[in-house]
Design a protein around this motif. Structure first.
Motif, PDB file in Angstrom:
ATOM      1  N   GLY A 321     -19.041 -15.457  -4.153  1.00 47.69           N
ATOM      2  CA  GLY A 321     -19.823 -15.496  -5.389  1.00 47.69           C
ATOM      3  C   GLY A 321     -21.177 -16.152  -5.180  1.00 47.69           C
ATOM      4  N   GLU A 322     -21.221 -17.307  -4.504  1.00 45.51           N
ATOM      5  CA  GLU A 322     -22.488 -17.990  -4.251  1.00 45.51           C
ATOM      6  C   GLU A 322     -23.371 -17.171  -3.327  1.00 45.51           C
ATOM      7  OE1 GLU A 322     -23.617 -20.599  -5.690  1.00 45.51           O
ATOM      8  OE2 GLU A 322     -21.803 -20.823  -6.898  1.00 45.51           O
ATOM      9  N   ALA A 323     -22.761 -16.462  -2.345  1.00 42.51           N
ATOM     10  CA  ALA A 323     -23.557 -15.635  -1.447  1.00 42.51           C
ATOM     11  C   ALA A 323     -24.230 -14.504  -2.212  1.00 42.51           C
ATOM     12  CB  ALA A 323     -22.674 -15.077  -0.333  1.00 42.51           C
ATOM     13  N   LEU A 324     -23.510 -13.865  -3.152  1.00 37.68           N
ATOM     14  CA  LEU A 324     -24.116 -12.808  -3.962  1.00 37.68           C
ATOM     15  C   LEU A 324     -25.216 -13.370  -4.857  1.00 37.68           C
ATOM     16  CD1 LEU A 324     -20.965 -10.705  -4.961  1.00 37.68           C
ATOM     17  CD2 LEU A 324     -22.680 -10.143  -3.246  1.00 37.68           C
ATOM     18  N   ALA A 325     -24.985 -14.552  -5.398  1.00 34.88           N
ATOM     19  CA  ALA A 325     -26.028 -15.175  -6.225  1.00 34.88           C
ATOM     20  C   ALA A 325     -27.274 -15.464  -5.389  1.00 34.88           C
ATOM     21  CB  ALA A 325     -25.485 -16.461  -6.846  1.00 34.88           C
ATOM     22  N   ASP A 326     -27.102 -15.929  -4.144  1.00 40.29           N
ATOM     23  CA  ASP A 326     -28.247 -16.169  -3.260  1.00 40.29           C
ATOM     24  C   ASP A 326     -28.972 -14.870  -2.951  1.00 40.29           C
ATOM     25  OD1 ASP A 326     -29.708 -17.954  -1.257  1.00 40.29           O
ATOM     26  OD2 ASP A 326     -28.898 -16.366   0.039  1.00 40.29           O
ATOM     27  N   LEU A 327     -28.204 -13.768  -2.718  1.00 38.67           N
ATOM     28  CA  LEU A 327     -28.810 -12.461  -2.465  1.00 38.67           C
ATOM     29  C   LEU A 327     -29.639 -12.004  -3.652  1.00 38.67           C
ATOM     30  CD1 LEU A 327     -29.103  -9.814  -0.825  1.00 38.67           C
ATOM     31  CD2 LEU A 327     -26.951  -9.050  -1.856  1.00 38.67           C
ATOM     32  N   VAL A 328     -29.114 -12.166  -4.852  1.00 43.08           N
ATOM     33  CA  VAL A 328     -29.845 -11.757  -6.059  1.00 43.08           C
ATOM     34  C   VAL A 328     -31.110 -12.599  -6.222  1.00 43.08           C
ATOM     35  CG1 VAL A 328     -29.718 -11.715  -8.573  1.00 43.08           C
ATOM     36  CG2 VAL A 328     -27.821 -10.818  -7.217  1.00 43.08           C
ATOM     37  N   GLU A 329     -31.025 -13.897  -6.002  1.00 44.28           N
ATOM     38  CA  GLU A 329     -32.179 -14.779  -6.175  1.00 44.28           C
ATOM     39  C   GLU A 329     -33.279 -14.436  -5.183  1.00 44.28           C
ATOM     40  OE1 GLU A 329     -34.570 -17.409  -7.927  1.00 44.28           O
ATOM     41  OE2 GLU A 329     -32.593 -16.761  -8.630  1.00 44.28           O
ATOM     42  N   ARG A 330     -32.901 -14.186  -3.934  1.00 41.40           N
ATOM     43  CA  ARG A 330     -33.911 -13.825  -2.943  1.00 41.40           C
ATOM     44  C   ARG A 330     -34.542 -12.477  -3.257  1.00 41.40           C
ATOM     45  NH1 ARG A 330     -31.909 -12.592   1.350  1.00 41.40           N
ATOM     46  NH2 ARG A 330     -29.663 -12.970   1.139  1.00 41.40           N
ATOM     47  N   THR A 331     -33.740 -11.545  -3.777  1.00 37.30           N
ATOM     48  CA  THR A 331     -34.306 -10.242  -4.160  1.00 37.30           C
ATOM     49  C   THR A 331     -35.282 -10.391  -5.311  1.00 37.30           C
ATOM     50  OG1 THR A 331     -32.242  -9.175  -3.456  1.00 37.30           O
ATOM     51  CG2 THR A 331     -33.705  -7.901  -4.847  1.00 37.30           C
ATOM     52  N   ARG A 332     -34.951 -11.228  -6.283  1.00 35.82           N
ATOM     53  CA  ARG A 332     -35.867 -11.462  -7.407  1.00 35.82           C
ATOM     54  C   ARG A 332     -37.198 -12.043  -6.925  1.00 35.82           C
ATOM     55  NH1 ARG A 332     -31.321 -14.288 -11.286  1.00 35.82           N
ATOM     56  NH2 ARG A 332     -30.350 -12.343 -12.075  1.00 35.82           N
ATOM     57  N   ARG A 333     -37.134 -12.987  -5.958  1.00 31.62           N
ATOM     58  CA  ARG A 333     -38.377 -13.565  -5.452  1.00 31.62           C
ATOM     59  C   ARG A 333     -39.187 -12.544  -4.660  1.00 31.62           C
ATOM     60  NH1 ARG A 333     -35.063 -18.133  -4.083  1.00 31.62           N
ATOM     61  NH2 ARG A 333     -35.166 -17.474  -1.893  1.00 31.62           N
ATOM     62  N   ALA A 334     -38.482 -11.706  -3.881  1.00 34.20           N
ATOM     63  CA  ALA A 334     -39.194 -10.719  -3.073  1.00 34.20           C
ATOM     64  C   ALA A 334     -39.686  -9.538  -3.899  1.00 34.20           C
ATOM     65  CB  ALA A 334     -38.290 -10.223  -1.942  1.00 34.20           C
ATOM     66  N   GLN A 335     -38.963  -9.187  -4.988  1.00 29.92           N
ATOM     67  CA  GLN A 335     -39.327  -8.059  -5.850  1.00 29.92           C
ATOM     68  C   GLN A 335     -39.453  -8.540  -7.286  1.00 29.92           C
ATOM     69  OE1 GLN A 335     -39.873  -4.978  -4.671  1.00 29.92           O
ATOM     70  NE2 GLN A 335     -39.153  -5.303  -2.567  1.00 29.92           N
ATOM     71  N   PRO A 336     -40.573  -9.172  -7.604  1.00 27.17           N
ATOM     72  CA  PRO A 336     -40.694  -9.733  -8.959  1.00 27.17           C
ATOM     73  C   PRO A 336     -40.707  -8.679 -10.060  1.00 27.17           C
ATOM     74  CG  PRO A 336     -42.740  -9.975  -7.713  1.00 27.17           C
ATOM     75  CD  PRO A 336     -41.739  -9.474  -6.761  1.00 27.17           C
ATOM     76  N   GLY A 337     -41.027  -7.421  -9.710  1.00 32.72           N
ATOM     77  CA  GLY A 337     -41.055  -6.380 -10.732  1.00 32.72           C
ATOM     78  C   GLY A 337     -39.713  -5.722 -10.964  1.00 32.72           C
ATOM     79  N   VAL A 338     -38.690  -6.142 -10.282  1.00 29.32           N
ATOM     80  CA  VAL A 338     -37.352  -5.533 -10.404  1.00 29.32           C
ATOM     81  C   VAL A 338     -36.433  -6.524 -11.100  1.00 29.32           C
ATOM     82  CG1 VAL A 338     -35.382  -4.587  -9.166  1.00 29.32           C
ATOM     83  CG2 VAL A 338     -37.698  -4.169  -8.307  1.00 29.32           C
ATOM     84  N   HIS A 339     -35.672  -5.996 -12.076  1.00 33.57           N
ATOM     85  CA  HIS A 339     -34.707  -6.835 -12.786  1.00 33.57           C
ATOM     86  C   HIS A 339     -33.336  -6.678 -12.117  1.00 33.57           C
ATOM     87  CE1 HIS A 339     -31.633  -7.627 -15.935  1.00 33.57           C
ATOM     88  NE2 HIS A 339     -32.445  -8.680 -16.163  1.00 33.57           N
ATOM     89  N   VAL A 340     -32.825  -7.772 -11.577  1.00 31.12           N
ATOM     90  CA  VAL A 340     -31.542  -7.759 -10.883  1.00 31.12           C
ATOM     91  C   VAL A 340     -30.563  -8.641 -11.650  1.00 31.12           C
ATOM     92  CG1 VAL A 340     -30.324  -8.189  -8.722  1.00 31.12           C
ATOM     93  CG2 VAL A 340     -32.726  -7.468  -8.677  1.00 31.12           C
ATOM     94  N   ALA A 341     -29.401  -8.056 -12.028  1.00 32.75           N
ATOM     95  CA  ALA A 341     -28.376  -8.787 -12.785  1.00 32.75           C
ATOM     96  C   ALA A 341     -27.115  -8.907 -11.921  1.00 32.75           C
ATOM     97  CB  ALA A 341     -28.063  -8.067 -14.084  1.00 32.75           C
ATOM     98  N   LEU A 342     -26.427 -10.018 -12.101  1.00 28.96           N
ATOM     99  CA  LEU A 342     -25.193 -10.279 -11.353  1.00 28.96           C
ATOM    100  C   LEU A 342     -24.103 -10.676 -12.322  1.00 28.96           C
ATOM    101  CD1 LEU A 342     -23.614 -10.735  -8.689  1.00 28.96           C
ATOM    102  CD2 LEU A 342     -24.474 -13.090  -8.731  1.00 28.96           C
ATOM    103  N   HIS A 343     -22.928 -10.029 -12.150  1.00 27.95           N
ATOM    104  CA  HIS A 343     -21.769 -10.371 -12.963  1.00 27.95           C
ATOM    105  C   HIS A 343     -20.582 -10.551 -12.028  1.00 27.95           C
ATOM    106  CE1 HIS A 343     -18.832 -10.468 -16.173  1.00 27.95           C
ATOM    107  NE2 HIS A 343     -18.163  -9.479 -15.580  1.00 27.95           N
ATOM    108  N   VAL A 344     -20.022 -11.766 -12.029  1.00 23.12           N
ATOM    109  CA  VAL A 344     -18.881 -12.085 -11.170  1.00 23.12           C
ATOM    110  C   VAL A 344     -17.727 -12.516 -12.056  1.00 23.12           C
ATOM    111  CG1 VAL A 344     -17.986 -13.541  -9.339  1.00 23.12           C
ATOM    112  CG2 VAL A 344     -20.344 -12.740  -9.233  1.00 23.12           C
TER     113      VAL A 344
END
Length: 455
Positions: A321-344
């Protein structure tokens, strides 16, 4: 009991029944013949004696006695002469025909006619005329003996002929039995020649067809076993390679994080220190030192961006779960124009490292394809379930999937999807890629918490 012996016994029983019927009819005919002969002889004797006995009786008992002695025996008839006191004065002599021989008692009782006696009374005595069937019975016995001998000889001859003919007829079946024994012993290359007889020929042809089909099935099964073994070996090799690749990635990631990261950090600190010292003395040296510090910062950021792609160290330390949250956070920083949602929504269960890594790689691959190929603006990652199955879904609103199903399931240019599908199937799970409702694509992976053999 062999088929040959069974057929021979059956024919023997039928032949014996037939001969028994013939013998029964013959005995019946013998009984009728004996009865007719005895009755006829007795009737003839009675008629002769009735006409002549009174003539001689009128001349006296002596004249009648002389007549009877002169006449002797009349065929199968016994003649007795008794006086008024019951004393026997005369008895006809025994028949010289086959003298001293008699039929067995059981045979005589079987065909003897009922007793027959006639009486002729005259003054001074009585003449008794009795039917004697013994000579007719001995003739019948002799005929029956010849008939029974002939019947036994016929029975033996029929049995020998049938035994020989049946032996020739069933000889091909022995070859069929031998061939079946060869097949039972595992030698499937045996074939039968053309066998004589309609039934044997049909069985032989069917046996040859069966052997050919059996060889084809066995060869197909062997190929399937070899293919399964090769596939199993390939899966084991792929799993071994994946494990070693992941180990090397972790080693490289740790080396980057621990060694190179510290070195870059030290270089940046020294460059900042040099810039501060040279600020008043040499502005150009200060500027160069600050450029070095900035490059060190960019190198550090790039290195930290590479580490999660090489090996998600946070997965080993904090879980899926934390690894997926880290992946989403890094994607948000790298792609500020993309909305990424996570549901665990995952049960509190232990997930095997191989399963957790496969689910994390699936999220990475789905995210990369959505952004790089689908040019999606919204991406949603869902991790749900527990025992006995975990489900990961990556849904986007991008351009969707190609029309070719083979392409979207790992065709040319989709090596990552092919690798992911093989990895999931190797862990006993299910991989799917389908259009998402409303457009885009949905990558779905289902895995048991503990890897299972897909076979």
């Amino acid at each position: 009991m062999s088929l040959r012996l069974k057929i021979n016994l059956l024919v023997s029983v039928l032949t014996l029944l037939f001969l028994s019927g013939v013998m029964a009819l013959q005995l019946q005919n013998m009984r009728e013949s004996v009865r007719e002969e005895v009755v006829a002889a007795n009737r003839v004797a009675s008629q002769i004696l009735k006409r002549t006995a009174w003539v001689y009786a009128s001349q006296g008992t002596g004249a009648l006695l002389s007549f009877l002695e002169g006449m002797g025996r009349v065929r199968s008839t016994d003649i007795s002469l008794v006086n008024v006191h019951g004393a026997e004065l005369y008895h006809s002599p025994p028949s010289p025909y086959k003298a001293g021989r008699d039929a067995p008692d059981w045979f005589e009782q079987m065909i003897s006619p009922p007793p027959s006696e006639q009486f002729i009374d005259f003054p001074g005595g009585r003449m008794v005329v009795r039917a004697d069937a013994s000579r007719a019975i001995i003739d019948a016995w002799d005929d029956a003996t010849v008939l029974m001998g002939s019947a036994l000889g016929l029975l033996a001859a029929v049995n020998l002929v049938v035994f020989w003919l049946v032996g020739r007829a069933v000889r091909p079946f022995g070859r069929i039995v031998d061939a079946l024994g060869e097949v039972e012993a595992g030698r499937f290359g045996v074939t039968l020649p053309r066998l004589p007889g309609i039934e044997a020929g049909a069985i032989g042809a069917a046996f040859n067809r069966m052997v050919l089909q059996l060889e084809d099935h066995i060869e197909t099964e062997r190929r399937a076993v070899r293919a399964e073994m090769q596939l199993s070996d390939s899966r084991e090799l792929a799993r071994w390679l994946e494990q070693h690749i992941e180990q090397e990635r972790r080693l490289i990631a740790r080396e980057l994080h621990d060694e190179l990261g510290q070195s870059v950090t030290a270089m940046r600190s020294m460059a900042v220190s040099v810039a501060q010292r040279m600020k008043a003395q040499d502005p150009q040296a200060e500027q160069a030192a600050r450029l070095i510090a900035e490059e060190c910062s960019r190198l550090y950021d790039a290195m930290h961006g590479m580490i999660p792609r090489l090996a998600p160290l946070v997965l080993d330390q904090f879980g899926l779960g934390e690894a997926l949250a880290d992946l989403v956070e890094r994607t948000r920083r790298a792609q500020p124009g993309v909305h990424v949602a996570l549901h665990v929504d995952m049960d509190n269960i232990d997930v095997a490292p191989d399963t957790a890594l496969a689910l994390y790689r699936a999220a990475q691959e789905g995210m990369t394809n959505a952004l790089r190929h689908g040019q999606a603006r919204n991406v949603r990652i869902e991790l749900t379930g527990g025992a006995p199955e975990l489900r990961l879904a990556v849904t986007d609103d991008g351009r969707g999937l190609p029309a070719d199903a083979a392409a979207r399931l790992g065709g040319p240019g989709h090596h990552g999807l092919r690798w992911l599908a093989e990895r999931v199937e190797g862990l006993g799970g299910h991989f799917g890629l389908a259009p998402a409702p409303g457009g885009g694509a949905c990558l779905e992976v289902k895995l048991p918490p503990v890897p299972q053999d897909p076979r």
